[in-house]
Design a protein around this motif. Structure first.
Motif, PDB file in Angstrom:
ATOM      1  N   ASN A 147       3.925   9.991  -9.722  1.00  0.00           N
ATOM      2  CA  ASN A 147       3.385  10.250 -11.029  1.00  0.00           C
ATOM      3  C   ASN A 147       2.672  11.821 -11.086  1.00  0.00           C
ATOM      4  O   ASN A 147       2.723  12.372 -11.774  1.00  0.00           O
ATOM      5  N   SER A 185       3.846   1.538  -1.373  1.00  0.00           N
ATOM      6  CA  SER A 185       4.575   1.771  -2.413  1.00  0.00           C
ATOM      7  C   SER A 185       3.677   2.214  -3.540  1.00  0.00           C
ATOM      8  O   SER A 185       4.113   3.153  -4.503  1.00  0.00           O
ATOM      9  N   GLY A 186       2.300   1.951  -3.375  1.00  0.00           N
ATOM     10  CA  GLY A 186       1.401   2.365  -4.266  1.00  0.00           C
ATOM     11  C   GLY A 186       1.106   3.889  -4.171  1.00  0.00           C
ATOM     12  O   GLY A 186       1.023   4.625  -5.013  1.00  0.00           O
ATOM     13  N   SER A 187       1.235   4.274  -2.890  1.00  0.00           N
ATOM     14  CA  SER A 187       0.791   5.779  -2.571  1.00  0.00           C
ATOM     15  C   SER A 187       1.959   6.709  -3.048  1.00  0.00           C
ATOM     16  O   SER A 187       1.988   7.570  -3.562  1.00  0.00           O
ATOM     17  N   SER A 188       3.491   5.854  -2.864  1.00  0.00           N
ATOM     18  CA  SER A 188       4.598   6.603  -3.253  1.00  0.00           C
ATOM     19  C   SER A 188       4.795   6.869  -4.773  1.00  0.00           C
ATOM     20  O   SER A 188       4.891   7.860  -5.396  1.00  0.00           O
ATOM     21  N   LEU A 189       4.052   5.713  -5.516  1.00  0.00           N
ATOM     22  CA  LEU A 189       4.056   5.695  -7.107  1.00  0.00           C
ATOM     23  C   LEU A 189       3.136   6.835  -7.438  1.00  0.00           C
ATOM     24  O   LEU A 189       3.343   7.434  -8.289  1.00  0.00           O
ATOM     25  N   LYS A 190       1.970   6.769  -6.830  1.00  0.00           N
ATOM     26  CA  LYS A 190       1.002   7.688  -7.197  1.00  0.00           C
ATOM     27  C   LYS A 190       1.417   9.138  -6.973  1.00  0.00           C
ATOM     28  O   LYS A 190       1.430   9.989  -7.895  1.00  0.00           O
ATOM     29  N   ARG A 191       2.128   9.468  -5.789  1.00  0.00           N
ATOM     30  CA  ARG A 191       2.547  10.809  -5.717  1.00  0.00           C
ATOM     31  C   ARG A 191       3.671  11.133  -6.604  1.00  0.00           C
ATOM     32  O   ARG A 191       3.869  12.182  -7.011  1.00  0.00           O
ATOM     33  N   MET A 238       0.863  -1.224   0.092  1.00  0.00           N
ATOM     34  CA  MET A 238       0.047   0.053  -0.193  1.00  0.00           C
ATOM     35  C   MET A 238       0.663   1.386   0.072  1.00  0.00           C
ATOM     36  O   MET A 238       0.570   2.250  -0.581  1.00  0.00           O
TER      37      MET A 238
END
Length: 69
Positions: A11, A3-9, A1
């Motif tokens: 992007n 890492s998904g948030s970090s990837l979204k930020r 979860m």
């Protein structure tokens, strides 16, 4: 979860950077066009001023002539 948030930020950060870069390029292009327009206007204005100075000089020279009898 996390890492998904970090990837979204990341992007979102890239997208914001792209938008800012495109906006800056647009402003730069408009500023360059404004500079070209100002140079053109200046050239025209100084040309007109030169013509007027010539006309005034002629009038002044004509005004200093002594009238013929």
């Amino acid at each position: 979860m996390a890492s998904g948030s970090s990837l979204k930020r990341a992007n979102e950060g890239r997208e914001a950077l792209v938008r800012l870069t495109v906006g800056l390029e647009s402003i730069s292009n408009k500023l360059e066009q404004l500079h070209v327009d100002i140079r053109s206007d200046r050239k025209e204005i100084f040309g007109r001023i030169s013509t007027l100075e010539t006309r005034v000089a002629r009038l002044e020279a004509h005004g200093t002539e002594t009238p013929r009898s």
